[in-house]
Write a protein that holds these residues in place. Structure first.
Motif: not given
Length: 279
Positions: A12-13, A90-92, A102-103, A271-275
């Motif tokens: 979980l990252c 795109s796998h993320i 955003a976070v 997972a990821g967060v673009s921006g």
């Protein structure tokens, strides 16, 4: 003399880029959300940095013995700088598309809200490979793989050794030495875990023995990511669909990590967060 640093993130990252001024490079923060509330007992996650003990000696050879350093409440910056490639393949899965925000920028700094278990900040390098996992239904009718392991490589690290330290996420406090590591065959290999205890060394559950969930299964650990956005946000949880071959191909895939290299493809997804944060 220089060497390559390879870091494998498992579990979980959340990958959150922090761009430098006006570019596609900067720092990549990997956030490990705190597992609070119902996430206890068998759901308890441990953040730990691991490496083969052969790295502890100059001109060492692999021993097959794993050293682990717990990182609860700590942060690590293996290589400082602001030249990391911030591209997310795109796998993320990109949670910015769901939350439309955003976070909380606090999680890239002192984390005074205490929502994180651990954090690693990467000032150089890029994502190279992922474990693509299995096929999930993301939004209704959208089927896609979601990675559960990600490799990050930093080439041409200067020097003959890597000295790792951790410090409190909240700021202040003393640094803790994690070890001075020497390359083996030109590379230092680290694994950053944020996993349940059954998936940690020395005896993780083998991939072949992991029970396959029923169609429609939802990995409830994934909900912890949504606590990092500073307030109520829309949420989407993936639903298990089937084998990787059941998914359509992705447009921007990463190279795949060999499937025998471990990791739980059903519960602890990346997972990821673009921006990045704060925007």
């Amino acid at each position: 003399m220089a060497f390559t640093l390879r870091i494998t993130f498992s579990g979980l990252c959340l990958f959150v880029p922090e761009p430098a001024s006006g570019g596609n490079t900067g720092r990549m923060h990997v956030l490990m959300p705190g597992m609070f509330g119902d996430h206890c007992g068998a759901d308890r996650h441990v953040a730990a940095l691991a490496f083969d003990t052969g790295h502890l000696a100059a001109a060492g050879t692999p021993t097959g013995i794993t050293a682990m350093a717990p990182l609860s409440g700590r942060q690590v910056t293996p290589v400082a700088g602001d030249e990391a490639d911030l591209a997310l393949c795109s796998h993320i899965v990109d949670l910015r598309e769901i939350t439309q925000r955003a976070v909380d920028p606090d999680h890239l700094g002192s984390d005074t809200g205490k929502k994180l278990t651990a954090r690693m900040t990467l000032g150089a390098g890029r994502i190279t490979r992922v474990s693509p996992g299995v096929c999930w239904e993301w939004r209704p009718g959208e089927f896609r793989p979601i990675a559960h392991r990600v490799e990050w490589e930093i080439s041409d690290v200067e020097g003959e050794q890597l000295t790792l330290v951790s410090e409190p996420i909240g700021g202040g406090g003393e640094q803790k030495a994690l070890g001075t590591l020497f390359p083996m065959n030109g590379r230092v290999n680290l694994v950053m875990y944020h996993e349940t205890t059954q998936d940690l060394p020395p005896e993780p559950l083998p991939v072949a023995r992991q029970p396959v969930p029923a169609p429609g299964f939802t990995p409830h650990h994934f909900s912890a990511y949504y606590t990092l956005f500073g307030g109520p946000v829309p949420t989407v949880l993936p639903r298990y669909w089937g084998k990787l071959a059941d998914c359509p191909p992705l447009a921007n895939p990463c190279e795949a990590i060999p499937p025998d290299m471990g990791g739980m493809p059903y519960t602890c997804l990346v997972a990821g967060v673009s921006g990045g944060g704060g925007g």
